[in-house]
Write a protein that holds these residues in place. Structure first.
Motif, mmCIF file in Angstrom:
data_model
loop_
_atom_site.group_PDB
_atom_site.id
_atom_site.type_symbol
_atom_site.label_atom_id
_atom_site.label_comp_id
_atom_site.label_asym_id
_atom_site.label_seq_id
_atom_site.Cartn_x
_atom_site.Cartn_y
_atom_site.Cartn_z
ATOM 1 N N PHE A 40 0.809 -1.217 0.000
ATOM 2 C CA PHE A 40 0.000 0.000 0.000
ATOM 3 C C PHE A 40 0.844 1.270 0.000
ATOM 4 N N LYS A 43 1.082 3.549 3.039
ATOM 5 C CA LYS A 43 -0.083 4.258 3.573
ATOM 6 C C LYS A 43 -0.775 3.414 4.648
ATOM 7 N N LEU A 45 -3.644 1.875 6.789
ATOM 8 C CA LEU A 45 -5.045 1.592 6.500
ATOM 9 C C LEU A 45 -5.737 1.099 7.765
ATOM 10 N N GLU A 48 -11.086 -1.928 8.480
ATOM 11 C CA GLU A 48 -12.135 -2.160 7.477
ATOM 12 C C GLU A 48 -11.630 -1.937 6.052
ATOM 13 N N GLN A 49 -10.793 -0.932 5.848
ATOM 14 C CA GLN A 49 -10.237 -0.707 4.514
ATOM 15 C C GLN A 49 -9.307 -1.850 4.120
ATOM 16 N N MET A 50 -8.514 -2.330 5.070
ATOM 17 C CA MET A 50 -7.625 -3.439 4.751
ATOM 18 C C MET A 50 -8.443 -4.689 4.437
ATOM 19 N N ARG A 51 -9.476 -4.925 5.215
ATOM 20 C CA ARG A 51 -10.354 -6.083 4.986
ATOM 21 C C ARG A 51 -10.925 -6.058 3.559
ATOM 22 N N GLU A 52 -11.274 -4.878 3.087
ATOM 23 C CA GLU A 52 -11.848 -4.725 1.746
ATOM 24 C C GLU A 52 -10.815 -4.925 0.640
ATOM 25 N N ARG A 53 -9.594 -4.500 0.869
ATOM 26 C CA ARG A 53 -8.593 -4.482 -0.196
ATOM 27 C C ARG A 53 -7.749 -5.752 -0.326
ATOM 28 N N TRP A 135 -3.249 -1.774 15.093
ATOM 29 C CA TRP A 135 -4.701 -1.514 15.035
ATOM 30 C C TRP A 135 -5.124 -0.509 16.109
#
Length: 138
Positions: A40, A43, A45, A48-53, A135
């Motif tokens: 990334f 950057k 993350l 939730e953004q990491m889970r999505e990507r 986290w």
């Protein structure tokens, strides 16, 4: 975290073995900053953004410990990035645990499984703590 280069990444031995460690379970990225730099551009993350990507990269969040930690997707025959020529990740991209694993020639005498060992500074508890700290930074 320093790797003992003379002990890890023994390509001839790993080639003979066929990646039994990879067939058992993919390794984890211990260092969040290294993981973020690889996938990334450094950057940070949130979860939730990491889970999505991650799925688009063939990665998952391994959450059995209660702390989400990124790992390669696991298939029936082990790590999704293990192919007939070995690991399809470049050495730069590989999980920290994979790079730190110390091959053991005695593995070749077994019909299955791996006797290779992981230095204590690369164990799951250390990984869990580093990702928990990451986290909690959000």
């Amino acid at each position: 975290m320093q790797l003992q280069k003379r002990e890890s990444l023994n390509y001839p031995l790993c080639r003979k073995c066929g990646g039994r460690c990879c067939q058992g379970s993919p390794g984890l990225w211990i260092d969040p900053q290294r993981f973020l730099a690889i996938f990334f551009a450094g950057k940070p993350l949130p979860l939730e953004q990491m889970r999505e990507r991650l799925p688009a990269l063939g990665l998952v969040l391994w959450e059995k410990s209660g702390v989400p930690m990124p790992a390669p997707l696991t298939l029936v025959n082990g790590c999704a990035f293990l192919d007939k020529d070995g690991c399809s990740f470049s050495v730069f991209e590989r999980p920290c645990q994979c790079l730190a694993l110390i091959p053991d020639v005695e593995t070749l005498a077994q019909s299955e499984g791996s006797l290779c060992r992981l230095p204590k500074e690369f164990n799951q508890e250390i990984c869990q703590q580093k990702w928990q700290d990451y986290w909690q930074s959000f």
